[in-house]
Design an enzyme around this catalytic site. Structure first.
Site, mmCIF file in Angstrom:
data_model
loop_
_atom_site.group_PDB
_atom_site.id
_atom_site.type_symbol
_atom_site.label_atom_id
_atom_site.label_comp_id
_atom_site.label_asym_id
_atom_site.label_seq_id
_atom_site.Cartn_x
_atom_site.Cartn_y
_atom_site.Cartn_z
ATOM 1 N N ARG A 299 -41.301 2.306 25.979
ATOM 2 C CA ARG A 299 -41.596 1.859 27.339
ATOM 3 C C ARG A 299 -42.756 2.686 27.878
ATOM 4 O O ARG A 299 -42.661 3.904 28.005
ATOM 5 C CB ARG A 299 -40.372 2.009 28.235
ATOM 6 C CG ARG A 299 -39.205 1.160 27.746
ATOM 7 C CD ARG A 299 -38.001 1.217 28.647
ATOM 8 N NE ARG A 299 -36.868 0.528 28.044
ATOM 9 C CZ ARG A 299 -35.659 0.446 28.593
ATOM 10 N NH1 ARG A 299 -35.432 0.998 29.766
ATOM 11 N NH2 ARG A 299 -34.683 -0.193 27.978
ATOM 12 N N ARG A 314 -36.825 11.133 30.643
ATOM 13 C CA ARG A 314 -37.667 9.934 30.652
ATOM 14 C C ARG A 314 -38.753 10.087 29.605
ATOM 15 O O ARG A 314 -39.675 10.870 29.765
ATOM 16 C CB ARG A 314 -38.284 9.702 32.041
ATOM 17 C CG ARG A 314 -37.279 9.251 33.074
ATOM 18 C CD ARG A 314 -37.952 8.884 34.383
ATOM 19 N NE ARG A 314 -36.955 8.510 35.372
ATOM 20 C CZ ARG A 314 -36.505 7.276 35.560
ATOM 21 N NH1 ARG A 314 -36.972 6.303 34.796
ATOM 22 N NH2 ARG A 314 -35.609 7.014 36.483
ATOM 23 N N GLU A 386 -28.086 8.535 35.038
ATOM 24 C CA GLU A 386 -27.776 7.311 34.299
ATOM 25 C C GLU A 386 -27.874 7.537 32.789
ATOM 26 O O GLU A 386 -28.826 8.143 32.296
ATOM 27 C CB GLU A 386 -28.743 6.198 34.697
ATOM 28 C CG GLU A 386 -28.493 4.883 33.969
ATOM 29 C CD GLU A 386 -29.713 3.984 33.902
ATOM 30 O OE1 GLU A 386 -29.797 3.186 32.954
ATOM 31 O OE2 GLU A 386 -30.593 4.108 34.784
ATOM 32 N N SER A 389 -26.478 1.283 31.152
ATOM 33 C CA SER A 389 -26.499 0.213 32.135
ATOM 34 C C SER A 389 -25.964 -1.034 31.449
ATOM 35 O O SER A 389 -26.453 -1.419 30.388
ATOM 36 C CB SER A 389 -27.936 -0.014 32.624
ATOM 37 O OG SER A 389 -27.963 -0.870 33.736
ATOM 38 N N ARG A 427 -30.390 10.804 25.935
ATOM 39 C CA ARG A 427 -29.711 11.297 27.139
ATOM 40 C C ARG A 427 -28.305 11.813 26.801
ATOM 41 O O ARG A 427 -27.812 12.738 27.458
ATOM 42 C CB ARG A 427 -29.654 10.206 28.203
ATOM 43 C CG ARG A 427 -31.017 9.883 28.782
ATOM 44 C CD ARG A 427 -30.923 9.092 30.063
ATOM 45 N NE ARG A 427 -32.258 8.837 30.603
ATOM 46 C CZ ARG A 427 -32.497 8.334 31.807
ATOM 47 N NH1 ARG A 427 -31.485 8.037 32.607
ATOM 48 N NH2 ARG A 427 -33.726 8.125 32.227
#
Length: 461
Positions: A299, A314, A386, A389, A427
């Site tokens: 990404r 990130r 987070e 999701s 993560r």
């Protein structure tokens, strides 16, 4: 993609649903849509009339040839306002050709209008489910439950008893190398060596085993490069092209690729997995289809400038074990709850405190009708972050994909698609380092993970 029939029948309710998303600008240009739709309806009616005129004229022409008189055809053409220069056969044939010419022009314009309407809809997000709380942003999200080894809804986790170090400091002696990642690729790329690389690999294998052996998913290996049609099917294109890494395929330096050959690195394995059913009609008995895959994810817009620039939270490249379900429409919300529990099972097995949050309308993803976020506790940040999701897209992706099943009445019906992280590997590694750190900087390996690390109980430099 939204159902255009819904917009045609009840545009007001669709707009009201979109407004709940609290975007600064409207997602749908109502005036432009209404104008296109009015023209489409007018042309559709006119085209149907022309088809009827042409069919009737052909019938009368045949009768006139047999009877030696074209008076009935002449009257028909005049009544349809295709006036002729007399009732001679050439004049009547010329008038009939004008019907065909107008039909061709109308059909061509109808195709263009349909294309314009479809293009407009590609930029419109999904409608929130009625159970989703209305809110502007993440502050409107609602905590559903939390879990820790101590149980209950109290503190996130038992204090460590010493000042916690963050994963950057803990990981460096174990082989977490940000400097080499920057040298090789730039910011937001990481190299892992030795113990930390082994831990990262072990986490991915552990997650796959839980999802396949305990929850019934089929493990898949997917391409990491996909074409534009694949990304349009799941909603990344055209709206989010700026978030993708394009993959150039040969050609001369600086040579532009035609759109139909454009290739992209996958932002998540959700993209290829969901596209398995693109342009397919599956048997109702084959549902649900449950798929999982471990893959890198790419990404280019991994976070806003200045946010989470330290560490692995990130990254432009990160690994994830993805879960996808293709379900019967009547079963998708049951599947959403199941998938959320499937992701939670990984966190519980790794003894990581977390909470489940229901996202509000202003914080949901583009294609989602309802989303749960799982947020893991990070002691060094003293907050939840987070880590998964899980979303129900209902028929939003399936409509773009033309993914259908044969229902009990023998008719083709759109499936519902769901996706979720089970989990984001990087993560999870961060959470394991921070939650299982010891005062001397070593890392206690969760019991469930030890078989994947040769029985090792502690990681230390």
């Amino acid at each position: 993609m939204l159902d255009i029939t819904l917009l045609r029948k009840d545009l007001a309710s669709a707009v009201a649903g979109l407004e709940k998303r609290k975007a600064p600008q409207p997602y749908l240009d109502v005036a432009a849509f209404s104008s296109l739709e009015a023209e489409r309806k007018r042309l559709q009616t006119r085209t149907e009339d022309l088809q009827a005129y042409r069919k009737a004229a052909a019938k009368e022409y045949g009768a006139g040839k047999r009877e030696g008189s074209f008076s009935a055809l002449h009257q028909l053409l005049n009544a349809a306002h295709f006036f002729t220069n007399g009732d001679s056969e050439p004049a009547l044939l010329e008038a009939m050709e004008r019907i065909s010419e107008e039909m061709r022009a109308s059909n061509s314009r109808l195709e263009a209008l349909q294309s314009e309407l479809q293009t407009a809809l590609l930029a419109v997000p999904n409608l929130p489910h009625a159970s989703v709380p209305v809110g502007e942003d993440e502050h409107g999200n609602v905590e559903v439950r939390r879990w820790s080894l101590q149980g209950g809804d109290g503190a996130a986790a038992t204090p460590l008893g010493f000042a916690p170090k963050d994963h950057v400091e803990l990981g460096a002696p174990l082989g977490l190398d940000f400097e080499t990642g920057v040298k090789l690729s730039g910011s937001r790329f990481t190299v892992m060596k030795g113990a930390i690389a082994r831990l990262h690999r072990a986490l991915a294998q552990f997650m796959l085993d839980i999802q396949t052996q305990q929850h019934g998913y089929t493990e898949c290996y997917v391409p990491y490069i996909v074409n534009g049609d694949t990304l349009r099917g799941t909603g990344q294109l055209p709206k989010f092209e700026g978030d993708l890494f394009a993959a150039k395929k040969g050609g001369q330096e600086g040579e532009a690729q035609p759109d139909h050959t454009a290739l992209y690195l996958i932002p998540t394995a959700e993209v290829p997995l969901t596209n398995f059913v693109r342009d397919e009609v599956v048997a109702e008995g084959a549902l649900p289809i449950k798929l999982t895959s471990h893959s890198p994810c790419f990404r280019s817009e991994a976070g806003s400038a200045g946010r989470d620039t330290r560490g692995m939270i990130r990254q432009h490249q990160f690994d994830k074990v993805e879960m996808v379900q293709i379900t019967h429409p009547d079963k998708s919300y049951e599947a959403l709850e199941d998938m959320t529990r499937h992701a939670e099972a990984v966190l519980k097995a790794l003894e990581l405190p977390y909470r489940v949050v229901l996202l509000c309308t202003g914080d949901m993803g583009f294609g989602s009708a309802k989303t749960y976020d799982l947020e893991v506790w990070l002691p060094a940040q003293d907050t939840y972050r987070e880590i998964s999701s899980v979303s129900n897209c209902e028929a939003f992706q399936a409509r773009r994909l033309q993914a259908r099943f044969k229902n009990a009445q023998g008719k083709n019906e759109l499936v519902h698609t769901l996706n979720g992280s089970g989990l984001a590997v990087g993560r999870t590694l961060v959470a394991v380092l921070e939650n299982h750190q010891q005062a001397d900087g070593s890392i206690k390996v969760p019991a469930a993970l030890r078989p994947y690390l040769g029985g090792m109980e502690v990681l230390k430099a």
